[in-house]
Scaffold this active site. Structure first.
Site, PDB file in Angstrom:
ATOM      1  N   HIS A  30       0.827  -1.204   0.000  1.00  0.00           N
ATOM      2  CA  HIS A  30       0.000   0.000   0.000  1.00  0.00           C
ATOM      3  C   HIS A  30       0.862   1.254   0.000  1.00  0.00           C
ATOM      4  O   HIS A  30       2.063   1.214   0.274  1.00  0.00           O
ATOM      5  CB  HIS A  30      -0.958  -0.001   1.196  1.00  0.00           C
ATOM      6  CG  HIS A  30      -0.283   0.028   2.542  1.00  0.00           C
ATOM      7  ND1 HIS A  30       0.094   1.203   3.155  1.00  0.00           N
ATOM      8  CD2 HIS A  30       0.078  -0.964   3.386  1.00  0.00           C
ATOM      9  CE1 HIS A  30       0.662   0.931   4.317  1.00  0.00           C
ATOM     10  NE2 HIS A  30       0.672  -0.388   4.483  1.00  0.00           N
TER      11      HIS A  30
ATOM     12  N   CYS B 252       2.217  -3.091   6.884  1.00  0.00           N
ATOM     13  CA  CYS B 252       2.682  -4.216   6.068  1.00  0.00           C
ATOM     14  C   CYS B 252       3.855  -3.756   5.212  1.00  0.00           C
ATOM     15  O   CYS B 252       4.915  -3.449   5.737  1.00  0.00           O
ATOM     16  CB  CYS B 252       1.533  -4.737   5.212  1.00  0.00           C
ATOM     17  SG  CYS B 252       0.276  -5.642   6.135  1.00  0.00           S
TER      18      CYS B 252
END
Length: 250
Positions: free
Chosen positions: A204, A220
């Site tokens: 992302h 993440c």
């Protein structure tokens, strides 16, 4: 952990596949019979590697308007150059079109034709080291909402307003942080599945450009927003991905 095109291409992937199919047909015919070469026949040129051209770093990371949002420019002189988007010799040996995340070096590679790869710098959090293996990009989302996980809300009660709430009788959810430049998921999110199941592992965007190349408290695999937009536009759903720790690709 979050739940939830600027280039010139000389030869398309479809073109390469077409050339490969034509070559296979030629071999099959030659196995059946030989034929004299036609006068004036010109051998077709072999497929050439796809060429990816980038502008300057100032152009790649300039302020942009995207999806109705204004993304600020990135001060690239404050980032280690190895973590800025660039074309490098492919060190992974994976098939073209594969994404490889090397958590040991904080690099993400998109493997291209002709022995090349596009390399992006990434930032990691605790969750960024929790999963490794092979999967696929099951789906992609532009400007996603962010739903902080329960354990994060427990640590940071100020996130309570963004808790996910299922709408009674529906497979739909409300709550979450609205999309925007300060949303922790940034401008794009790519969701990784393995064997048909969500790994809860995402690629992302992030407004925190200073975290690229580093490991911080949560998240993440995050990329500079301008980079996740570039990657998003290059990969379709079902793109294969490998996440590996300790590969140490140079």
């Amino acid at each position: 952990m979050p739940i939830e095109p600027s280039t010139s291409l000389l030869i398309s992937r479809r073109g390469l596949l077409g050339a490969a199919a034509a070559g296979a047909t030629s071999l099959a015919l030659s196995a059946c019979a030989s034929a004299p070469r036609v006068a004036g026949f010109v051998e077709p040129a072999p497929p050439q590697p796809e060429i990816v051209e980038f502008g300057s770093h100032a152009m790649m990371y300039a302020p942009i308007e995207d999806g109705g949002f204004e993304l600020p420019g990135v001060p690239t002189t404050k980032i280690d150059p190895q973590f800025l988007r660039q074309v490098v010799p492919d060190p992974t040996g994976e098939a073209p079109g594969t994404i490889v995340v090397d958590t040991s070096s904080h690099h993400l590679y998109l493997v291209r034709e002709g022995g090349q790869a596009i390399r992006y710098g990434v930032g990691l959090g605790r969750e960024g080291f929790e999963w490794s293996g092979r999967g696929v990009i099951q789906w992609k989302q532009a400007w996603p909402r962010w739903f902080p996980p329960e354990e994060m809300i427990a640590r940071q009660p100020n996130l309570e307003p963004y808790r996910a709430r299922q709408i009674p009788g529906k497979n739909e959810w409300e709550g979450g942080m609205p999309a925007g430049p300060q949303n922790p998921l940034g401008a794009r999110a790519l969701y990784i599945f393995q064997n048909g199941e969500d790994t809860l592992y995402r690629l992302h965007g992030s407004p925190e450009w200073w975290s690229i190349g580093k490991s911080v408290s949560s998240g993440c695999v995050r990329l500079i927003n301008q980079d996740i937009i570039d990657l998003y536009d290059r990969v379709p759903d079902q793109t294969p991905i490998m996440v590996t720790a300790g590969a140490g690709y140079a």
